[in-house]
Scaffold this motif. Structure first.
Motif, short mmCIF file in Angstrom:
data_model
loop_
_atom_site.label_atom_id
_atom_site.label_comp_id
_atom_site.label_asym_id
_atom_site.label_seq_id
_atom_site.Cartn_x
_atom_site.Cartn_y
_atom_site.Cartn_z
N GLY A 11 30.34 -62.01 -72.37
CA GLY A 11 30.16 -60.70 -72.99
C GLY A 11 28.75 -60.17 -72.83
N TYR A 12 28.01 -60.75 -71.90
CA TYR A 12 26.60 -60.39 -71.74
C TYR A 12 26.20 -60.43 -70.26
CZ TYR A 12 21.67 -60.21 -73.10
OH TYR A 12 20.37 -59.85 -73.27
N LEU A 13 25.46 -59.42 -69.83
CA LEU A 13 24.97 -59.36 -68.46
C LEU A 13 23.44 -59.35 -68.50
CD1 LEU A 13 25.72 -59.03 -65.44
CD2 LEU A 13 25.52 -56.57 -65.78
N SER A 14 22.86 -60.44 -68.05
CA SER A 14 21.40 -60.57 -68.08
C SER A 14 20.76 -59.73 -66.97
CB SER A 14 21.00 -62.04 -67.90
OG SER A 14 21.30 -62.47 -66.58
N VAL A 15 19.46 -59.52 -67.11
CA VAL A 15 18.71 -58.81 -66.08
C VAL A 15 18.79 -59.59 -64.76
CG1 VAL A 15 16.40 -58.06 -65.38
CG2 VAL A 15 17.18 -57.65 -67.71
N ALA A 16 18.70 -60.90 -64.84
CA ALA A 16 18.77 -61.73 -63.63
C ALA A 16 20.13 -61.59 -62.95
CB ALA A 16 18.51 -63.19 -63.99
N ALA A 17 21.20 -61.54 -63.73
CA ALA A 17 22.54 -61.37 -63.15
C ALA A 17 22.68 -59.99 -62.53
CB ALA A 17 23.60 -61.60 -64.21
N GLU A 18 22.11 -58.97 -63.16
CA GLU A 18 22.14 -57.62 -62.57
C GLU A 18 21.43 -57.61 -61.23
OE1 GLU A 18 21.37 -54.01 -64.83
OE2 GLU A 18 21.51 -55.20 -66.66
N GLU A 19 20.29 -58.26 -61.18
CA GLU A 19 19.53 -58.33 -59.92
C GLU A 19 20.32 -59.08 -58.86
OE1 GLU A 19 16.83 -57.26 -57.33
OE2 GLU A 19 16.80 -56.58 -59.41
N GLN A 20 20.98 -60.14 -59.27
CA GLN A 20 21.80 -60.91 -58.33
C GLN A 20 22.94 -60.05 -57.80
OE1 GLN A 20 23.59 -64.44 -60.02
NE2 GLN A 20 23.43 -65.49 -58.06
N GLU A 76 21.54 -56.68 -70.93
CA GLU A 76 20.19 -56.98 -71.38
C GLU A 76 19.22 -55.85 -71.02
OE1 GLU A 76 16.88 -60.56 -71.07
OE2 GLU A 76 18.42 -60.41 -69.51
N SER A 77 19.37 -55.28 -69.84
CA SER A 77 18.45 -54.22 -69.42
C SER A 77 18.51 -53.01 -70.35
CB SER A 77 18.75 -53.80 -67.98
OG SER A 77 20.06 -53.28 -67.87
N ARG A 78 19.70 -52.67 -70.82
CA ARG A 78 19.84 -51.53 -71.74
C ARG A 78 19.25 -51.87 -73.11
NH1 ARG A 78 22.10 -47.41 -69.20
NH2 ARG A 78 23.77 -47.84 -67.72
N GLU A 79 19.40 -53.11 -73.51
CA GLU A 79 18.82 -53.52 -74.80
C GLU A 79 17.30 -53.46 -74.75
OE1 GLU A 79 20.49 -57.39 -75.52
OE2 GLU A 79 22.40 -56.56 -76.18
N LEU A 80 16.72 -53.81 -73.61
CA LEU A 80 15.26 -53.76 -73.45
C LEU A 80 14.75 -52.33 -73.47
CD1 LEU A 80 14.78 -56.50 -70.71
CD2 LEU A 80 14.22 -56.68 -73.14
N ILE A 81 15.51 -51.42 -72.89
CA ILE A 81 15.11 -50.01 -72.86
C ILE A 81 15.14 -49.42 -74.26
CG2 ILE A 81 15.84 -47.70 -72.12
CD1 ILE A 81 16.77 -49.03 -69.48
N CYS A 82 16.15 -49.79 -75.04
CA CYS A 82 16.31 -49.24 -76.39
C CYS A 82 15.33 -49.82 -77.41
CB CYS A 82 17.74 -49.47 -76.87
SG CYS A 82 18.97 -48.52 -75.94
N SER A 83 14.73 -50.95 -77.10
CA SER A 83 13.84 -51.57 -78.10
C SER A 83 12.39 -51.20 -77.89
CB SER A 83 13.97 -53.08 -78.06
OG SER A 83 13.59 -53.60 -76.81
#
Length: 63
Positions: free
Chosen positions: A15-24, A56-63
Motif C-alpha cells: 500500500g506504499y510506493l517509496s521514492v526509490a521504487a518510483e525511481e526504479q 512517499e514523494s507526495r507525502e514529502l511535498i505536503c509536509s
C-alpha cells in the motif's frame, strides 16, 4: 533485474510506493517492457489515484 510488475506488486501489497521504487519504475519504463508490465503499471496508477497506494514523494511535498 527487476520487472515493472514486481515493483508494482510490492507497492500494491504494502500500500506504499517509496521514492526509490518510483525511481526504479522510471528507469524500467525507459527500456522495453511487455503488455503484462504495462498492465501492472496502469493498475498501480489507478491504485495511487484512488488512494489505495500512498506515494512517499507526495507525502514529502505536503509536509
Amino acid at each position: 533485474m527487476y520487472l515493472i510488475r514486481e515493483v508494482v506488486q510490492q507497492a500494491l501489497k504494502s500500500g506504499y510506493l517509496s521514492v526509490a521504487a518510483e525511481e526504479q519504475l522510471r528507469h524500467l519504463l525507459k527500456n522495453k517492457y511487455d503488455m503484462e508490465d504495462l498492465d501492472a503499471f496502469m493498475k498501480l496508477q489507478f491504485a495511487a489515484m484512488s488512494g489505495q497506494v500512498k506515494q512517499e514523494s507526495r507525502e514529502l511535498i505536503c509536509s
